[in-house]
Motif scaffolding. Structure first.
Motif, PDB file in Angstrom:
ATOM      1  N   SER A  31       4.198  -1.451  46.258  1.00  0.00           N
ATOM      2  CA  SER A  31       5.462  -0.715  46.269  1.00  0.00           C
ATOM      3  C   SER A  31       6.649  -1.603  45.930  1.00  0.00           C
ATOM      4  N   VAL A  32       6.474  -2.908  46.071  1.00  0.00           N
ATOM      5  CA  VAL A  32       7.565  -3.824  45.719  1.00  0.00           C
ATOM      6  C   VAL A  32       7.809  -3.811  44.204  1.00  0.00           C
ATOM      7  N   ILE A  33       6.781  -3.469  43.420  1.00  0.00           N
ATOM      8  CA  ILE A  33       6.925  -3.412  41.964  1.00  0.00           C
ATOM      9  C   ILE A  33       7.664  -2.128  41.601  1.00  0.00           C
ATOM     10  N   PRO A  34       8.761  -2.203  40.872  1.00  0.00           N
ATOM     11  CA  PRO A  34       9.527  -0.989  40.538  1.00  0.00           C
ATOM     12  C   PRO A  34       8.732  -0.027  39.667  1.00  0.00           C
ATOM     13  N   ALA A  78      14.266  -1.394  31.079  1.00  0.00           N
ATOM     14  CA  ALA A  78      14.298  -2.773  31.576  1.00  0.00           C
ATOM     15  C   ALA A  78      12.984  -3.142  32.259  1.00  0.00           C
ATOM     16  N   ALA A  79      12.464  -2.230  33.090  1.00  0.00           N
ATOM     17  CA  ALA A  79      11.212  -2.523  33.791  1.00  0.00           C
ATOM     18  C   ALA A  79      10.043  -2.665  32.825  1.00  0.00           C
ATOM     19  N   LEU A  80       9.981  -1.795  31.808  1.00  0.00           N
ATOM     20  CA  LEU A  80       8.899  -1.887  30.826  1.00  0.00           C
ATOM     21  C   LEU A  80       9.005  -3.180  30.015  1.00  0.00           C
ATOM     22  N   LEU A 106       9.983  -7.170  38.249  1.00  0.00           N
ATOM     23  CA  LEU A 106      10.828  -7.314  39.437  1.00  0.00           C
ATOM     24  C   LEU A 106      12.252  -7.723  39.076  1.00  0.00           C
ATOM     25  N   VAL A 107      12.391  -8.683  38.173  1.00  0.00           N
ATOM     26  CA  VAL A 107      13.725  -9.235  37.884  1.00  0.00           C
ATOM     27  C   VAL A 107      14.449  -8.460  36.798  1.00  0.00           C
ATOM     28  N   ALA A 108      13.740  -7.564  36.086  1.00  0.00           N
ATOM     29  CA  ALA A 108      14.362  -6.893  34.945  1.00  0.00           C
ATOM     30  C   ALA A 108      15.536  -6.018  35.372  1.00  0.00           C
ATOM     31  N   ILE A 109      15.375  -5.283  36.471  1.00  0.00           N
ATOM     32  CA  ILE A 109      16.427  -4.347  36.884  1.00  0.00           C
ATOM     33  C   ILE A 109      17.686  -5.086  37.330  1.00  0.00           C
TER      34      ILE A 109
END
Length: 361
Positions: free
Chosen positions: A247-250, A323-325, A337-340
């Motif tokens: 769940s930590v992964i967006p 961003a996440a993709l 994780l860092v993209a957002i």
């Protein structure tokens, strides 16, 4: 400097390309170390808002820092000594149930019965024969053995990485302010104040995002453990831990964990039957789990996530997906994780730097 000689020009160009390739090779060789540093810095930024909140409550900086570090070490120790033994025990139970599952699969009557239960859409006998043919090929066995060895090496490397990340996190958390002050000194004095203000906004945004994602993971993990224990699902501690970690992964983390849990509930012979709702058959157990996670994902998307994450980052929904993709494609889980927060930081810079400059022209 002008270079008139063609040989000298070619030599300088070749040396430039060689230095570039050397730098790229060095970065590629240090990719694992850079990943450890990035994860540790990301977690340290997530702990900084908690330290800042304690400072606003008139705690001394050193006391707030020590308290947060003690809590972090306590949580890690608690996971090691409380959760890990349960996971090991339930994993051992899973291993002991494998022969029983295998014996059922070897029973041709059971395979025919399961094919009928599935309405004939999947012929279990064909699947069984294909699996047997696969394992009869010695080259496949060799490949599987090599894969198992790689998995073992990966687990050992992962354990080592966790220790390194924990140590780096403690160091970065303790020295985050001094690191930021050192970075601010590299900026010209005329722009230092503005740069520091933007940097503080970005780091606070990243920190709140980390806290928000961890909060969502904890909520999903705790609720999953309670729900799976109630319905008597197999290995509730292991599955709940998996659900919380994913769940930590967006975006894709919650749905990935939910699919895995439902598939595990479909495996015959694994249900404990010790929940508050005993006697659920395998298809009913999987159906109940599927319904629960569909409802939970709606609650998370429309209730939990907006309330938790809107205070952390303000990014349009379409940009969040893009961003996440992109981050996941470039850097895997860490990139997702860092993209957002990176996208939120870019939007912040555009709003407070680029647009005002364009308006002045």
């Amino acid at each position: 400097m002008k270079i008139q000689n063609a040989f000298t020009l070619g030599l300088v160009a070749t040396l430039g390309v060689g230095v570039g390739l050397l730098i790229i090779g060095a970065v590629a060789s240090l990719a694992t170390i850079l990943t450890y540093v990035g994860v540790a810095l990301f977690i340290a930024l997530g702990l900084d808002p908690i330290i800042t909140w304690l400072e606003r409550k008139r705690w001394p900086r050193w006391l707030a820092l020590v308290t947060v570090l003690i809590v972090v070490l306590g949580i890690v120790t608690g996971l090691v000594f409380a959760v890990v033994p349960i996971i090991v025990e339930q994993t051992s139970q899973l291993i002991t149930t494998v022969p029983e599952v295998v014996n059922r699969v070897l029973d041709e009557r059971w395979r025919e019965s399961l094919t009928q239960q599935l309405g004939g859409f999947i012929d279990i006998n064909e699947v069984y024969n294909a699996v047997v043919s696969y394992f009869q090929d010695t080259s496949n066995i060799t490949a599987l053995a090599g894969g198992a060895l790689q998995v073992g090496i990966g687990i050992a490397s992962g354990a080592f990485g966790v220790v390194i990340v924990l140590i780096l996190t403690l160091y970065f958390t303790a020295s985050l302010n001094s690191m930021k002050r050192a970075a601010y000194r590299l900026v010209p004095a005329s722009r230092r104040e503005r740069f520091a203000d933007l940097a503080e906004q970005i780091t606070h945004s990243v920190g709140r995002f980390v806290v928000g994602q961890i909060s969502l993971g904890l909520i999903n993990g705790i609720l999953s453990f309670i729900f799976l224990s109630i319905i008597g699902a197999p290995f509730p501690a292991v599955l709940a831990f998996l659900a919380g970690m994913l769940s930590v992964i967006p975006l894709v983390g919650t749905i990935s964990g939910s699919v895995i849990i439902v598939l595990v509930c479909l495996i015959p012979g694994l249900s404990t039957g010790n929940g508050l709702i005993p006697g659920l058959s395998t298809p009913i157990l999987a159906l109940v789990a599927g319904i629960y996670y569909i409802v939970y994902m709606q609650v998370e998307a429309y209730v939990l996530s907006p309330r938790i994450m809107n205070r952390a980052v303000s990014v349009p929904g379409a940009l969040v997906v893009i961003a996440a993709l992109a981050g996941g494609t470039l850097l895997g889980v860490l990139g997702a994780l860092v993209a957002i927060p990176i996208a939120a930081s870019i939007l912040l810079i555009i709003k407070q730097v680029v647009i005002p400059l364009q308006n002045e022209r």
